[in-house]
Scaffold this motif. Structure first.
Motif, PDB file in Angstrom:
ATOM      1  N   ARG A  98      19.591  11.780  16.007  1.00  0.00           N
ATOM      2  CA  ARG A  98      19.803  11.055  17.259  1.00  0.00           C
ATOM      3  C   ARG A  98      21.220  11.324  17.756  1.00  0.00           C
ATOM      4  O   ARG A  98      22.133  11.569  16.958  1.00  0.00           O
ATOM      5  CB  ARG A  98      19.602   9.545  17.068  1.00  0.00           C
ATOM      6  N   ALA A  99      21.396  11.286  19.052  1.00  0.00           N
ATOM      7  CA  ALA A  99      22.732  11.351  19.651  1.00  0.00           C
ATOM      8  C   ALA A  99      23.276   9.927  19.690  1.00  0.00           C
ATOM      9  O   ALA A  99      22.574   8.999  20.121  1.00  0.00           O
ATOM     10  CB  ALA A  99      22.663  11.921  21.056  1.00  0.00           C
ATOM     11  N   THR A 100      24.498   9.733  19.222  1.00  0.00           N
ATOM     12  CA  THR A 100      25.061   8.387  19.148  1.00  0.00           C
ATOM     13  C   THR A 100      26.366   8.294  19.928  1.00  0.00           C
ATOM     14  O   THR A 100      27.142   9.242  19.999  1.00  0.00           O
ATOM     15  CB  THR A 100      25.318   7.971  17.692  1.00  0.00           C
ATOM     16  N   PHE A 101      26.568   7.118  20.506  1.00  0.00           N
ATOM     17  CA  PHE A 101      27.808   6.808  21.202  1.00  0.00           C
ATOM     18  C   PHE A 101      28.269   5.472  20.626  1.00  0.00           C
ATOM     19  O   PHE A 101      27.817   4.408  21.053  1.00  0.00           O
ATOM     20  CB  PHE A 101      27.565   6.723  22.710  1.00  0.00           C
ATOM     21  N   SER A 102      29.149   5.547  19.612  1.00  0.00           N
ATOM     22  CA  SER A 102      29.528   4.369  18.831  1.00  0.00           C
ATOM     23  C   SER A 102      30.882   3.834  19.267  1.00  0.00           C
ATOM     24  O   SER A 102      31.726   4.563  19.808  1.00  0.00           O
ATOM     25  CB  SER A 102      29.575   4.723  17.343  1.00  0.00           C
ATOM     26  N   SER A 103      31.102   2.552  18.971  1.00  0.00           N
ATOM     27  CA  SER A 103      32.366   1.921  19.367  1.00  0.00           C
ATOM     28  C   SER A 103      33.503   2.260  18.421  1.00  0.00           C
ATOM     29  O   SER A 103      34.678   2.041  18.744  1.00  0.00           O
ATOM     30  CB  SER A 103      32.187   0.402  19.454  1.00  0.00           C
ATOM     31  N   THR A 104      33.193   2.786  17.235  1.00  0.00           N
ATOM     32  CA  THR A 104      34.215   3.219  16.283  1.00  0.00           C
ATOM     33  C   THR A 104      33.801   4.561  15.687  1.00  0.00           C
ATOM     34  O   THR A 104      32.617   4.914  15.686  1.00  0.00           O
ATOM     35  CB  THR A 104      34.396   2.197  15.128  1.00  0.00           C
ATOM     36  N   ASP A 140      32.492   7.168  13.307  1.00  0.00           N
ATOM     37  CA  ASP A 140      31.504   7.059  12.235  1.00  0.00           C
ATOM     38  C   ASP A 140      30.888   5.669  12.143  1.00  0.00           C
ATOM     39  O   ASP A 140      30.363   5.273  11.102  1.00  0.00           O
ATOM     40  CB  ASP A 140      32.114   7.422  10.872  1.00  0.00           C
ATOM     41  N   GLY A 141      30.942   4.939  13.256  1.00  0.00           N
ATOM     42  CA  GLY A 141      30.399   3.588  13.255  1.00  0.00           C
ATOM     43  C   GLY A 141      28.902   3.565  13.485  1.00  0.00           C
ATOM     44  O   GLY A 141      28.288   4.554  13.889  1.00  0.00           O
ATOM     45  N   SER A 142      28.300   2.402  13.218  1.00  0.00           N
ATOM     46  CA  SER A 142      26.857   2.239  13.388  1.00  0.00           C
ATOM     47  C   SER A 142      26.516   1.351  14.572  1.00  0.00           C
ATOM     48  O   SER A 142      25.334   1.138  14.865  1.00  0.00           O
ATOM     49  CB  SER A 142      26.254   1.648  12.109  1.00  0.00           C
ATOM     50  N   THR A 143      27.533   0.831  15.254  1.00  0.00           N
ATOM     51  CA  THR A 143      27.308  -0.065  16.386  1.00  0.00           C
ATOM     52  C   THR A 143      27.530   0.690  17.689  1.00  0.00           C
ATOM     53  O   THR A 143      28.579   1.305  17.891  1.00  0.00           O
ATOM     54  CB  THR A 143      28.261  -1.271  16.336  1.00  0.00           C
ATOM     55  N   GLY A 144      26.527   0.646  18.567  1.00  0.00           N
ATOM     56  CA  GLY A 144      26.657   1.320  19.854  1.00  0.00           C
ATOM     57  C   GLY A 144      25.298   1.683  20.421  1.00  0.00           C
ATOM     58  O   GLY A 144      24.312   0.962  20.228  1.00  0.00           O
ATOM     59  N   VAL A 145      25.237   2.812  21.096  1.00  0.00           N
ATOM     60  CA  VAL A 145      24.015   3.298  21.728  1.00  0.00           C
ATOM     61  C   VAL A 145      23.580   4.576  21.022  1.00  0.00           C
ATOM     62  O   VAL A 145      24.418   5.429  20.715  1.00  0.00           O
ATOM     63  CB  VAL A 145      24.244   3.576  23.230  1.00  0.00           C
ATOM     64  N   SER A 146      22.285   4.701  20.753  1.00  0.00           N
ATOM     65  CA  SER A 146      21.771   5.947  20.185  1.00  0.00           C
ATOM     66  C   SER A 146      20.528   6.364  20.968  1.00  0.00           C
ATOM     67  O   SER A 146      19.772   5.525  21.452  1.00  0.00           O
ATOM     68  CB  SER A 146      21.455   5.801  18.698  1.00  0.00           C
ATOM     69  N   CYS A 147      20.343   7.692  21.068  1.00  0.00           N
ATOM     70  CA  CYS A 147      19.253   8.235  21.880  1.00  0.00           C
ATOM     71  C   CYS A 147      18.466   9.266  21.081  1.00  0.00           C
ATOM     72  O   CYS A 147      19.050  10.101  20.380  1.00  0.00           O
ATOM     73  CB  CYS A 147      19.797   8.884  23.147  1.00  0.00           C
ATOM     74  N   GLY A 148      17.140   9.219  21.203  1.00  0.00           N
ATOM     75  CA  GLY A 148      16.290  10.135  20.463  1.00  0.00           C
ATOM     76  C   GLY A 148      15.965  11.410  21.200  1.00  0.00           C
ATOM     77  O   GLY A 148      15.390  12.339  20.627  1.00  0.00           O
ATOM     78  N   ILE A 149      16.317  11.479  22.489  1.00  0.00           N
ATOM     79  CA  ILE A 149      16.078  12.676  23.305  1.00  0.00           C
ATOM     80  C   ILE A 149      17.381  13.062  23.985  1.00  0.00           C
ATOM     81  O   ILE A 149      18.057  12.213  24.578  1.00  0.00           O
ATOM     82  CB  ILE A 149      14.987  12.429  24.365  1.00  0.00           C
ATOM     83  N   SER A 150      17.750  14.348  23.917  1.00  0.00           N
ATOM     84  CA  SER A 150      18.980  14.800  24.575  1.00  0.00           C
ATOM     85  C   SER A 150      19.000  16.323  24.670  1.00  0.00           C
ATOM     86  O   SER A 150      19.689  16.992  23.894  1.00  0.00           O
ATOM     87  CB  SER A 150      20.215  14.308  23.817  1.00  0.00           C
ATOM     88  N   PRO A 151      18.265  16.907  25.614  1.00  0.00           N
ATOM     89  CA  PRO A 151      18.297  18.368  25.757  1.00  0.00           C
ATOM     90  C   PRO A 151      19.646  18.867  26.281  1.00  0.00           C
ATOM     91  O   PRO A 151      20.270  18.240  27.129  1.00  0.00           O
ATOM     92  CB  PRO A 151      17.173  18.651  26.756  1.00  0.00           C
ATOM     93  N   PHE A 152      20.056  20.012  25.752  1.00  0.00           N
ATOM     94  CA  PHE A 152      21.329  20.678  26.080  1.00  0.00           C
ATOM     95  C   PHE A 152      20.967  21.989  26.772  1.00  0.00           C
ATOM     96  O   PHE A 152      20.226  22.796  26.215  1.00  0.00           O
ATOM     97  CB  PHE A 152      22.069  20.912  24.765  1.00  0.00           C
ATOM     98  N   LEU A 178      22.833  18.019  30.426  1.00  0.00           N
ATOM     99  CA  LEU A 178      22.955  17.252  29.189  1.00  0.00           C
ATOM    100  C   LEU A 178      22.461  15.850  29.518  1.00  0.00           C
ATOM    101  O   LEU A 178      23.170  15.052  30.135  1.00  0.00           O
ATOM    102  CB  LEU A 178      24.392  17.223  28.685  1.00  0.00           C
ATOM    103  N   THR A 179      21.228  15.562  29.150  1.00  0.00           N
ATOM    104  CA  THR A 179      20.620  14.288  29.507  1.00  0.00           C
ATOM    105  C   THR A 179      20.226  13.518  28.245  1.00  0.00           C
ATOM    106  O   THR A 179      20.167  14.083  27.150  1.00  0.00           O
ATOM    107  CB  THR A 179      19.376  14.497  30.394  1.00  0.00           C
ATOM    108  N   PHE A 180      19.935  12.216  28.431  1.00  0.00           N
ATOM    109  CA  PHE A 180      19.621  11.345  27.310  1.00  0.00           C
ATOM    110  C   PHE A 180      18.418  10.473  27.645  1.00  0.00           C
ATOM    111  O   PHE A 180      18.271   9.988  28.767  1.00  0.00           O
ATOM    112  CB  PHE A 180      20.822  10.453  26.976  1.00  0.00           C
TER     113      PHE A 180
END
Length: 226
Positions: free
Chosen positions: A61-67, A69-81, A102-104
């Motif tokens: 998954r593509a992740t956008f975390s608040s820290t 290597d953190g586990s809190t934030g937004v994660s996406c299962g689709i993201s074509p490049f 680059l979409t999510f």
């Protein structure tokens, strides 16, 4: 007269051929091996103008975390490049691309107070991409003419709709992996540039894409970095 001249000409031609062959072979080898090839090391060169596409690596998954290597934030299962090749010199060198897409999708959040993710988008495309051959196989994204590298999340929350916008802090760097024909980005730091005071002050983007394939070639072969 002919008998004497013919062997002499043969000898001269043989000498010239012998002297020229090594340089000619070396020139051909250097010209044939480009930074980006299809199928494997030293394969056919990826042509300028070809479109390269990669999904997220299987099971990731593509992740956008608040820290970091953190586990809190937004994660996406689709993201074509998606990128278009601008230059592909001989290896070792630096190939250049234009990141045009680059979409999510299929995004979720595990942030307290956030009930769902409306969207996660990047702004100011297209970005410049440099892919280096040789040690490390570095991949570097830099802003294009439209402006800085930017990401925006629109979230549904207990407090209404939140829009959080972030811009890249420093270089956006990753690496290529020929074993998987992939691209990996880890903890690329963004800082908040706009949005609610409830939005975190920074975000860290991580994702692994692959396989990267050349959709302009028949069969969409994988891309190798030399």
């Amino acid at each position: 007269m002919r008998t004497r001249t013919f062997p002499a000409l043969v000898a001269v031609a043989a000498a010239l051929t012998a002297g020229a062959a090594p340089a000619s072979a070396a020139s051909r080898t250097a010209a044939e091996v480009s930074v980006l090839t299809t199928g494997g090391a030293g394969g056919p060169a990826v042509a300028v103008g070809d479109v390269l596409v990669a999904p997220l690596a299987a099971g990731s998954r593509a992740t956008f975390s608040s820290t970091a290597d953190g586990s809190t934030g937004v994660s996406c299962g689709i993201s074509p490049f998606t990128a278009r090749v601008l230059g592909n010199p001989a290896a070792p060198g630096t190939a250049t691309e234009s990141l045009t897409g680059l979409t999510f999708g299929s995004c979720t959040a595990n942030v307290t107070g956030v009930t769902s993710v409306r969207s996660l988008t990047v702004g100011n495309l297209a970005y410049h991409v440099a892919v280096g051959g040789g040690a490390g196989l570095p991949v570097v994204l830099t802003p294009g003419a439209a402006g800085p590298i930017q990401a925006s999340a629109v979230l549904n929350s207990w407090f209404g709709t939140l829009t959080c916008t972030y811009r890249l802090s420093g270089a956006f760097t990753g690496t290529a992996d020929n074993a998987t024909h992939g691209l990996a980005f880890r903890n690329e730091r963004f800082v908040k540039s706009d949005g609610s005071g409830l939005c975190p002050g920074e975000g860290y983007f991580s994702a692994t894409y692959g396989p990267l394939v050349d959709t302009s070639r028949a069969g969409s072969p994988p891309v190798h970095v030399n």
